[in-house]
Structure formats: structure tokens, C-alpha cells
Design an enzyme around this catalytic site. Structure first.
Site, short mmCIF file in Angstrom:
data_model
loop_
_atom_site.label_atom_id
_atom_site.label_comp_id
_atom_site.label_asym_id
_atom_site.label_seq_id
_atom_site.Cartn_x
_atom_site.Cartn_y
_atom_site.Cartn_z
N ASP A 1 0.85 -1.19 0.00
CA ASP A 1 0.00 0.00 0.00
C ASP A 1 0.89 1.24 0.00
O ASP A 1 2.11 1.15 0.17
CB ASP A 1 -0.88 -0.06 1.26
CG ASP A 1 -1.91 1.05 1.30
OD1 ASP A 1 -2.30 1.55 0.23
OD2 ASP A 1 -2.32 1.42 2.42
N GLU B 1 2.61 5.05 -4.00
CA GLU B 1 2.56 6.01 -5.15
C GLU B 1 3.90 6.69 -5.36
O GLU B 1 4.21 7.02 -6.52
CB GLU B 1 1.45 7.03 -4.91
CG GLU B 1 0.06 6.44 -4.96
CD GLU B 1 -0.25 5.51 -3.79
OE1 GLU B 1 0.21 5.81 -2.67
OE2 GLU B 1 -0.91 4.49 -3.99
N ASP C 1 -8.89 3.78 -1.91
CA ASP C 1 -9.82 4.28 -0.90
C ASP C 1 -11.09 4.88 -1.50
O ASP C 1 -11.25 6.10 -1.61
CB ASP C 1 -9.11 5.31 -0.02
CG ASP C 1 -7.96 4.66 0.73
OD1 ASP C 1 -7.88 3.43 0.76
OD2 ASP C 1 -7.13 5.41 1.30
C1 GLC Z 1 -4.56 3.37 2.97
C2 GLC Z 1 -5.11 2.14 2.25
C3 GLC Z 1 -6.18 1.50 3.09
C4 GLC Z 1 -5.59 1.14 4.45
C5 GLC Z 1 -4.98 2.37 5.12
C6 GLC Z 1 -4.23 2.03 6.40
O1 GLC Z 1 -5.53 4.34 3.09
O2 GLC Z 1 -5.59 2.44 0.99
O3 GLC Z 1 -6.70 0.35 2.47
O4 GLC Z 1 -6.59 0.61 5.28
O5 GLC Z 1 -4.08 3.01 4.25
O6 GLC Z 1 -3.21 1.17 6.16
#
Ligand code: GLC
Length: 784
Positions: free
Chosen positions: A430, A433, A508
Site C-alpha cells: 500500500d 505512489e 480508498d
Molecule cells: C490506505 C489504504 C487502506 C488502508 C490504510 C491504512 O488508506 O488504501 O486500504 O486501510 O491506508 O493502512
């Protein structure tokens, strides 16, 4: 992310269409000479520019241009999987005005002055795509006001004539509708929580699109990782153009005319998706965050107690010791191995999140192996002045690995032993980017230099490939650590080629009807961009959902490759049972249906692996000649045979469904419809309209609570005969777990049913599925 930051990002990220005027740019000069080699012609231009056309296959030509200087010798892209192509048959003819390259399928006609390239069908000579103006470059900085980092490079652009009825598809993950005609887009991987339709850019960059005109398709892959732009006739009636803020004009032209063929070639070029383990098609549950371990057990117990199928639980950032990747919090998860073993006995696997930010210890005496080793080995990113680059993410001040260094990728991959030793089954990448709370635009990172295979380039070039290389390091690490298991990786950010290493989810989203409706064009567009394994947080991530929204959301995602319910930390609980029994019962019905359809889904997934044609499809992919499908994005198909038309609005229980040519069976009633028309169907909350193509067989297995719960010893062949009483399918099977399928250890069985009798046709592969019987159920129902 804080809302104020988000607002700034929206303002900074939006690029005015009026700034996007490429007509004032310098044009490449006319051709003065030509050099031919084995499969390449190099054109020397009057202004010292060079253009290279390389014939890779009869339907694939690469175009490279270097403005006012020769094409550089270095030729490297993180996206490309195949560089050695056997030289296809081709010939060259040189006239005084034009140079023509002809392969068995394509004709490339190059006008010398001005230099204009036109692609035609070699057989019909019909024009497929042609330059609207010569390829252009921005020597005078005319686009500086639009450019994100004018110092990083020179804007390069190619402009194509816009067809009167040309449609555009692909571009990977965009918060937009299916047909991208009259829209423009920017690629700059960005952390965009709560994005809605129209927000651009979002997390991924896949600079590949398909143009379709009168049923004939071509593809263009602009392999340039700088911030790039695609404008499909948004600001002009004449042109569709693409360009980037640096790097080369470097694109691949694919000729169909079938879109499926283009997707196959694109997969050959940028890599085929390997098969994930079969359990990745199982139902998954996540939350930011489930902890401590007993809560994870509770979630699993609840699933089992309520007879809801489940294969995977995700551990979000709070499993770690203070957000330190490659660690577990000792109080919350004192025995991760014990936990994964225990859940394993209930048929459930654990996936842990791994973010790129490595926490920088604030206390000099603190030892943190990932930080200490990375620092010692000099694997972290630095600014041009030599300072360590210190972004702020969940752990606070952190550092990022320079994944362009092969040794750094290897080291990062090996660090995953902390997970594999504890029985963790997959990794969720995650924030890659990469997200930086100091500034989400990337401005704070512009002077960060990456090794980039010795070329030492800046953020402008490396931002969009950061997620790809992180996922690659993860995938290759898992492959080394567990060679007898297929890696399972999920990523948020990506660049073209990501399918070689990772599956994805759409980040998200909001828990809104609008966001739900966006699922379909997003999943199908990703599929048209070489990313078949896609999904979205079921129920939506941010905000307060409700039972109706959750049910309708499952009615889209129960057939998506990645089916995972996930929710933000401060969001309303939304596990399947949270809104009461009425909704839970409907969700159970769809999860069970997914599990019984696993033989069908897995067969279709393997097709995606092998052919590049995705499982989750827009109708236009199967019905390319049918104009009614060209912007149809509230319906989808799974493979060739199952058509689904979900309800995407509240309080709606009836909708119009478009059935393409052929005959169709209503999945629920077996009523038979003639296609080529719109029909109106009932869709109460417990029903998602689904139709099966006449002539198809949908193979289904026994009900399961998780993949591998019991042997699949009976496969039901649900037969939907065509008008002659015949139906056929193929069934793909393998061990679902190891990479042995790559060496032929699979079984593909052709099944033909005629007059109620099943005949198995040719069988491919060496896999022995064990004793299993085929149960033939021939469907028939009233005709309408
Ligand atoms: C980001 C991710 C989400 C995750 C959060 C905390 O917002 O896209 O899926 O729950 O980070 O890790």
C-alpha cells in the site's frame, strides 16, 4: 489523510484543458535519409532528430523518436517483459514522398515531409490511425505552466487524427467511464482517498489505450513513465494526443482488428499475469485494523458460525510494532505463527500489509533491523545533494528504498522472511505512489534521485514506476522464500507490467452509490489494460454505508477476481452481518454462489493468464461489432458466457438490461430471451440480474466454506443449450497452489454436450485431478 491536504491536492492536481495546447510545439523535421537493418528502419531528419520504427510482429510496431539528437543507445523500460522478438516477414518500399513498411497485417506509410506516420490494414489498406501533425517537442518551454517539473525534461507529444466515431478504452485505473472519448487524463501516481468519478490522476499509471472505430481496433502503449497526458478529443474535434513531461517519444502500435488479439500481444510485450493461488479467488475480509490476535480469531469464528465462506483475513498497519514494517507488535500479536496455524486449521490465511515507509528511529540508540541494514547498505533514496530523503507516512519520519537497485530489491524481498516464517500467506503493498504526508503532489520529492540502472534519474521519471518495482521486489522475494508456492501480492500503485508481479485493488473508495457504479467501468478498463486481477473494497472504504449498499456491492464484487470487504479505521463496521440478518442472508447467498462457481471463475482466470483477455469484461470486448455495447458500463461479463447487470442505485428493483446478439437464459428462471435488444427485468434486493449465453456450459463445484475444504469430486455441468441443442466449454484444473502449472501440470478438458449427453473432447496437460464425476444438468425454461 487530512481533508485540508486532500483539498490542496485536488487544486494542485487539476490541469486546465486550456493549458493542454500542443499545437504550438516544435514539430519534428522532414526525413532526409533512411537506414534499414534486420527489423528496424531509422529515419534521419533535417533537424537532426531521429525516428526508429521496429517491426516486432506482423501486428506490432514500435515507434521511437529523439528530437534534435540521435536515439540514445540505452534502451530500458521496467514495463517490458519481452525484448527478443523473432523477425517477422516484412518489406520496405521507398518512394519519393512516402516510405512504406508492410507486414502480413500492417502497412505503415511514412510521409517524408512533413513527417507523418499512418497505420493501415495490410489487406484492405484501410487507415487505422494516422498522425494529425508531426511528432512534437517543446524546446521553448511553451507548456511550462502546465508542467509539474519543467526542469526535469522536455515535453514530447504525438497527435493522432480523431475519428468521427472513434472510441477509446483502457488507461488502467481511472475514475471515469468505460469509453474515454472526449476526456483527458494525467498519469501521476497519487494517494487520493475518497476519490469520486472525474478525480484524476489516482493511484496507477498504465499508459496503454485501445482505439475502436467501426468494429476495428488498434492499441497504443506509450511507454514513458514521466508524468503523462492523454487527450482523446476533449479539447479538439480533430485530434487525440498523448505526451509526457520528459523521456522519449516511445510507443508501440498494436493492430487487432480484434481487441482480444491486442490484449494478447500487450501481455506478450509487458508480461502475462501468473496464476495466483486458487484461494486468492476466495472471499477476503479486512479492516483498518483487526487487532489483537483474539479479534482476528473472533472475525473468523463469526464467519464460520454464520456459515459465511472465508479464505483470507488481512492485517492492516496496526499489527506492526509502531508501524515498523517486518515486525509484529508483541502485545497485540505475541505469536503470529501460532495464529496463522490456528486460522489455517479453519481454512483461513493471513495477508499482511507492507508499506514502503521504513520508520526512521527517533532515538539514536534504537535498533530497527530494516532501517539499520538499509542505511548501512545505502539502499535508501537520497536527494540530489546527498541528504537522505525523509518523507512522513504512518510511522512518522521514514525513508524509502530505492527499488531501482537490483540488490535493494533483493534485500527487501528477503526481509519478507519475517512473514513467511510466520505462515503469512500473502502481502498487501500500500501507499506506494509513493504517498508522503509532507506533500502528496510529489513536489517534496522532485530532487530525489534513483539509481535507475546506473542512469541516476529523478522523481519525475521514477515516481510512476515506484509501486511496480516495490511489488516486483515483494513478488520475487516470495518466490525465493517459498519456491513451491505461487506468490500472492496486492498493490495500490502501479505502472504497466504490474500484472507480472501483483494483483490490485482500487484504493480508498467511498461507501456511496456513485462509487459503487464506478466499480464496473474501473474493473473493465483495468482488464482492457492488461490488469486482470482487480477488485474494490466491498461496501466502499470511507463513510457510512448501509445494508442495501453492501448487498448491491457484493452483487458486483462476488464475481470480481479480488473480493474483499475492507473499511477505514473510523468507518462504520461493515462485515456481512453488521446490518442485520435480512442483508446477511442475501450476502451469504452470493458468497456461496461465488464458491460454487470457482471452477468457472478459475477456468476464466487461467484464460486471462494465458491469453491476456480478462475475466471481468465489458460487453464490447465480446461484442466488438455491436455499437450498443461501446459505452455500456453498468453491465459486465465474466468470460464469454455470463452477463451480469447489477443494480447501482438505492431503492431500485427493476432495470433495463442489454442482451447482445444470440439467445440468453435468465440465470434465475431459465427463461430464454432473444438477444440484440434491451429488456426490462425485476431485480429485488436478493436478485442481481444474470444471463447465460445460449450454447454455454457453466461448470460449478460443491458448496465450500473455503478453497480446499473438500475434494471437488463432482463437477456440475450447467448446460444452456443453443437452438440446435448443443453447448460447450472448457474446464481448467491444476493443483491451485504451486507453480507446476507452468510446466504443463494442468488439465484443460473440452466438454461438449449434445442432446443431454456430455462428451469430453481433447484433454491437454498432465495434471491428474483425482476421481471426479461430471453431473450434467440441462437447463430449459419458457421462451420469450
Ligand atoms: C490506505 C489504504 C487502506 C488502508 C490504510 C491504512 O488508506 O488504501 O486500504 O486501510 O491506508 O493502512
Amino acid at each position: 489523510m487530512n481533508r485540508f491536504l486532500a483539498l490542496i491536492w485536488i487544486l494542485a492536481g487539476s490541469v486546465s484543458v486550456f493549458a493542454q495546447d500542443i499545437t504550438t510545439l516544435e514539430k519534428i523535421g522532414p526525413v532526409i535519409s533512411l537506414v534499414k537493418s534486420d527489423k528496424t528502419i531509422t529515419l534521419n531528419c533535417q533537424d537532426n532528430s531521429q525516428v526508429q520504427l521496429t517491426i516486432l510482429a506482423p501486428d506490432l510496431v514500435r515507434v521511437r523518436a529523439s528530437f534534435t539528437k540521435p536515439i540514445p543507445a540505452r534502451d530500458h523500460s521496467w514495463a517490458i517483459a519481452k525484448v527478443d522478438w523473432p523477425t517477422p516477414r516484412w518489406n520496405l518500399s521507398e518512394g519519393s514522398d512516402v516510405i512504406t513498411i508492410a507486414t502480413d497485417e500492417l502497412e505503415v506509410v511514412i510521409r517524408r515531409s512533413p513527417l507523418l506516420i499512418e497505420f493501415r490494414d495490410a489487406r484492405t489498406h484501410r487507415v487505422l490511425n494516422s498522425d494529425e501533425r508531426p511528432m512534437s517537442y517543446d524546446t521553448n518551454g511553451q507548456l511550462n505552466s502546465m508542467m509539474f517539473d519543467p526542469k526535469a525534461g522536455m515535453f514530447v507529444a504525438a497527435s493522432k487524427r480523431l475519428g468521427f466515431d472513434e472510441h477509446f478504452y483502457g488507461l488502467g485505473e481511472k475514475a471515469s467511464r468505460l469509453d474515454k472519448r472526449r476526456s483527458s487524463f494525467v498519469n501521476w501516481n497519487s494517494d487520493t482517498p475518497g476519490y469520486n468519478e472525474g478525480r484524476d490522476p489516482i493511484y496507477q499509471t498504465i499508459p496503454f489505450y485501445i482505439g475502436l472505430q467501426r468494429g476495428v481496433a488498434y492499441g497504443i502503449f506509450f511507454d514513458n513513465s514521466y508524468r503523462s497526458y492523454f487527450n482523446f478529443g476533449q479539447s479538439s474535434q480533430q485530434r487525440a494526443w498523448f505526451g509526457a513531461e520528459g523521456g522519449e517519444m516511445n510507443y508501440y502500435f498494436f493492430y487487432g482488428p480484434a481487441i482480444k488479439k491486442i490484449l494478447g500481444r500487450y501481455a506478450d510485450l509487458t508480461g502475462h499475469m501468473p496464476l495466483p493461488p486458487l484461494w486468492a479467488l476466495g472471499n477476503q475480509q479486512s479492516r483498518w485494523s483487526y487487532y489483537p490476535d483474539t479479534m482476528v480469531e473472533e472475525v473468523v469464528n463469526e464467519y464460520r458460525r454464520r456459515d459465511l465462506p472465508l479464505d483470507v483475513v488481512h492485517l492492516d498497519i496496526d499489527y506492526m510494532h509502531g508501524y515498523r514494517v517486518f515486525t509484529f507488535d508483541k502485545e497485540r500479536f505475541p505469536d503470529p505463527k501460532g495464529l496463522s496455524d490456528k486460522l489455517g486449521r479453519q481454512g483461513v490465511k493471513l495477508v499482511t500489509i507492507v508499506d514502503p515507509g521504513v520508520k526512521q528511529p527517533q532515538d539514536k540508540n534504537e535498533r530497527y533491523h530494516a532501517y539499520d541494514q538499509g542505511l548501512e547498505k545505502n539502499f535508501f533514496q537520497h536527494r540530489r545533494n546527498g541528504d537522505l530523503f525523509v518523507p512522513r507516512v504512518w510511522p512518522g519520519e521514514s525513508v524509502f528504498v530505492d527499488y531501482t537497485m537490483p540488490e535493494a530489491r533483493r534485500w527487501w524481498g528477503d526481509l519478507h522472511r519475517a512473514y513467511t516464517d510466520n505462515g503469512i500467506a500473502g502481502i498487501w503493498n500500500d501507499m506506494n505512489e509513493p504517498s508522503d504526508f509532507v506533500g502528496q503532489t510529489g513536489k517534496n520529492q522532485l530532487d530525489v534521485v534513483s539509481y535507475d540502472e546506473g542512469e541516476k534519474t529523478t522523481h519525475a521519471k521514477n515516481r510512476n514506476t515506484f509501486g511496480l518495482l516495490m511489488a516486483r521486489a515483494t513478488y520475487e522475494g516470495l518466490e525465493r522464500l517459498r519456491p513451491d508456492r505461487r506468490p500472492y501480492v496486492i498493490t495500490r500503485a502501479a505502472y504497466a507490467g504490474i500484472q507480472r508481479y501483483s494483483t490490485m485493488w482500487t484504493g480508498d473508495t467511498n461507501s456511496t452509490w456513485e462509487a459503487l457504479a464506478l466499480n464496473i467501468p474501473m474493473f473493465t478498463s483495468l482488464g482492457l489494460s492488461g490488469e486482470p486481477f482487480v477488485g474494490s473494497d466491498v461496501g466502499g472504504f470511507i463513510g457510512r454505508g448501509n445494508g442495501e449498499l453492501l448487498v448491491r456491492s457484493y452483487q458486483v464484487s462476488f464475481l470480481a477476481p479480488f473480493c474483499r470487504n475492507h473499511k477505514v479505521i473510523d468507518g462504520y463496521d461493515q462485515e456481512p452481518w453488521r446490518f442485520g440478518k435480512y442483508y446477511e442472508d442475501i450476502i451469504r447467498k452470493y458468497l456461496k454462489l461465488r464458491y460454487s462457481m470457482l471452477p468457472f471463475l478459475y477456468t476464466t482466470l487461467e484464460e486471462a493468464h494465458r491469453t491476456g483477455v480478462p475475466l471481468f469484461r465489458p460487453l464490447m470486448l465480446n461484442y466488438q461489432d455491436d455499437e450498443s455495447t461501446y459505452n455500456l458500463d453498468d453491465q459486465f461479463m465474466i468470460g464469454d458466457d455470463l452477463l451480469v447487470a447489477p443494480i447501482l442505485k438505492p431503492d431500485v428493483t427493476r432495470r433495463l438490461v442489454y442482451l447482445p446478439a444470440g439467445s440468453w437464459y435468465d440465470y434465475w428462471t431459465n427463461r430464454k430471451y432473444a438477444g440484440g435488444t434491451m429488456i426490462s427485468v425485476e431485480a429485488p434486493l436478493d436478485t442481481v440480474p444474470m444471463f447465460v449465453r445460449a450454447g454455454a456450459i457453466i461448470p460449478t463445484g460443491p458448496p465450500l466454506n473455503y478453497v480446499g475444504e473438500k475434494p471437488v469430486d463432482t463437477i456440475t455441468l450447467n448446460v444452456y443449450p443453443d437452438d440446435t441443442g448443443a453447448a460447450s466449454t472448457t474446464l481448467y484444473e491444476d493443483d491451485g497452489l504451486t507453480p507446476a502449472y507452468k510446466n504443463g501440470n494442468f488439465r484443460r478438458t473440452t466438454i461438449i454436450v449434445r442432446g443431454g449427453e456430455a462428451l469430453t473432447g481433447p484433454v491437454e496437460g498432465t495434471y491428474n485431478p483425482g476421481p471426479r464425476k461430471f453431473n450434467v444438468v440441462v437447463k430449459s425454461g419458457p421462451r420469450r
